[in-house]
Enzyme design. Structure first.
Site, mmCIF file in Angstrom:
data_model
loop_
_atom_site.group_PDB
_atom_site.id
_atom_site.type_symbol
_atom_site.label_atom_id
_atom_site.label_comp_id
_atom_site.label_asym_id
_atom_site.label_seq_id
_atom_site.Cartn_x
_atom_site.Cartn_y
_atom_site.Cartn_z
ATOM 1 N N GLU A 176 0.821 -1.208 0.000
ATOM 2 C CA GLU A 176 0.000 0.000 0.000
ATOM 3 C C GLU A 176 0.861 1.266 0.000
ATOM 4 O O GLU A 176 0.535 2.245 -0.665
ATOM 5 C CB GLU A 176 -0.950 0.005 1.199
ATOM 6 C CG GLU A 176 -2.081 -1.001 1.088
ATOM 7 C CD GLU A 176 -3.001 -0.740 -0.096
ATOM 8 O OE1 GLU A 176 -3.080 0.422 -0.551
ATOM 9 O OE2 GLU A 176 -3.623 -1.688 -0.580
ATOM 10 N N TYR A 185 -6.111 6.781 4.393
ATOM 11 C CA TYR A 185 -6.300 5.765 3.347
ATOM 12 C C TYR A 185 -5.544 4.480 3.688
ATOM 13 O O TYR A 185 -6.105 3.379 3.636
ATOM 14 C CB TYR A 185 -5.842 6.271 1.975
ATOM 15 C CG TYR A 185 -5.691 5.118 1.012
ATOM 16 C CD1 TYR A 185 -6.809 4.534 0.437
ATOM 17 C CD2 TYR A 185 -4.444 4.538 0.755
ATOM 18 C CE1 TYR A 185 -6.692 3.427 -0.392
ATOM 19 C CE2 TYR A 185 -4.313 3.433 -0.059
ATOM 20 C CZ TYR A 185 -5.444 2.890 -0.632
ATOM 21 O OH TYR A 185 -5.325 1.781 -1.429
ATOM 22 N N ASP A 235 -9.441 5.023 -2.825
ATOM 23 C CA ASP A 235 -8.334 5.475 -3.667
ATOM 24 C C ASP A 235 -8.906 6.033 -4.973
ATOM 25 O O ASP A 235 -10.116 6.186 -5.119
ATOM 26 C CB ASP A 235 -7.341 4.340 -3.922
ATOM 27 C CG ASP A 235 -7.893 3.255 -4.837
ATOM 28 O OD1 ASP A 235 -9.117 3.243 -5.123
ATOM 29 O OD2 ASP A 235 -7.094 2.398 -5.286
ATOM 30 N N CYS A 265 -13.793 -0.278 -14.944
ATOM 31 C CA CYS A 265 -14.236 1.125 -14.863
ATOM 32 C C CYS A 265 -13.016 2.035 -14.969
ATOM 33 O O CYS A 265 -12.717 2.833 -14.078
ATOM 34 C CB CYS A 265 -14.994 1.351 -13.552
ATOM 35 S SG CYS A 265 -15.977 2.862 -13.511
#
Length: 351
Positions: free
Chosen positions: A48, A131, A149, A201
């Site tokens: 991450e 986050y 994100d 997407c």
């Protein structure tokens, strides 16, 4: 009724993830997760941090090298700073690498090498913001946290046809994402919605025809999916200039500096140089017959472009500066330099 619709959306996305989850070296896939295999919080955290502002394709090799060299948080905590910074070169944002080491050392020393398993406790660790704390909580510990994100923002903006521009629309997008986060399998769900944004997407030409959320997607129904999410235009990056000075002795020793801990490239090795500005003042580290090299180094940081000119000279015998480092030839490793300084080294070496 609303809860039922949200449950159906989450279930549809999890079903799609079970069939199409991307394989990544830091991920425990849905079938393994269902079989009881638990994610390694160290690997989740490391991935991450690396993935911030960077693509999966760019991170994969870095992650494999890091975990081969430092397979545990304790091993990373014990690593010399320069070696970690050298391995990080190319990922950018060196403050993240410095915080990576700080966080590893806090986890190793204060938490016995075990990552905390709650959002609030993770948030107290160096370099872990909202986050990253949410991502680790959800993916590593299956806590019901909302992970937001760029991929998730895009999915939510299209799913609900939200035209308010980013970054001002982040709170609304997070509210929508939170409403869809299920109590069951929240870690898989967090990865599912990120995968959807990365593979279906996508920013340009989304594959709406094969999207598991195509029917309830308001932007697809309105034909606005290619316009979303809207973003407030960014200001163009300015260009700054600077000078660096590479001096080598007859036996191959090089003159280096350790940059201040705070600021750009903080704590890293580099070449002595000038300020970086519109009109930098030449600042050679010692009096000599400095010669300017042909060519220049170009590098782009987050907020500006940089152009450096390189000056060269011979390092005097027995030169011992107080605030600089004379590094013997056998001890110098270009890989310990940040990318912009390595570019200067490569240009100098080749010419």
């Amino acid at each position: 009724m609303r809860d039922t619709i949200q449950h159906d959306l989450s279930a549809a996305l999890l079903g799609w993830y079970d069939r199409h989850a991307r394989q990544m070296p830091w991920r425990v896939g849905p079938s393994d997760r269902a079989a009881g295999v638990l994610p390694d919080p160290y690997r989740v955290w490391l991935s991450e941090v690396m993935l911030q502002q960077t693509t999966v394709a760019a991170v994969r090799d870095y992650f494999l090298r890091f975990t081969a060299r430092w397979p545990t948080v304790d091993a990373l905590a014990a690593a010399p700073d320069d070696q970690v910074m050298g391995e990080w070169a190319g990922l950018g944002y060196y403050a993240r690498a410095r915080n990576l080491l700080k966080c590893a050392r806090v986890v190793s020393e204060d938490h016995s090498g075990t990552f905390p398993d709650t959002y609030d406790t993770l948030l107290k660790l160096p370099g872990i913001g909202p986050y990253t704390a949410a991502a680790i909580s959800a993916i590593a510990f299956d806590q019901t946290e909302t992970v937001l994100d760029g991929n998730v923002e895009r999915v939510m903006a299209r799913l609900y046809d939200i035209h308010d521009p980013l970054p001002a629309s982040k709170p609304l997008l997070k509210e929508k994402a939170a409403a869809l986060t299920p109590d069951i399998r929240p870690g898989d769900y967090a990865q599912a919605v990120m995968d959807l944004g990365a593979t279906i997407c996508t920013p340009k030409s989304p594959a709406c025809g094969i999207c598991p959320l195509r029917e309830p997607c308001l932007a697809r129904a309105a034909g606005t999916q290619n316009e979303l999410p809207r973003k407030t235009p960014k200001k163009p990056k300015p260009t700054r200039y600077g000078h660096v000075y590479i001096a080598q002795s007859d036996d191959g020793a090089l003159l280096l500096e350790r940059r201040p801990d705070k600021g750009l490239l903080g704590g890293m090795l580099g070449w002595p140089g000038s300020d970086w500005s519109d009109a930098p003042i030449e600042a050679p580290p010692f009096a000599a017959d400095w010669q300017i090299m042909a060519g220049e180094v170009r590098h782009t940081f987050t907020h500006f472009h940089l152009i450096l000119r390189i000056w060269t000279a011979t390092l005097p015998p027995a030169y011992a500066p107080e605030d600089l480092i004379v590094m013997e030839k056998h001890a110098f490793r270009p890989s310990d330099l940040p990318t912009v300084m390595r570019k200067a080294h490569d240009l100098w070496r080749n010419r």
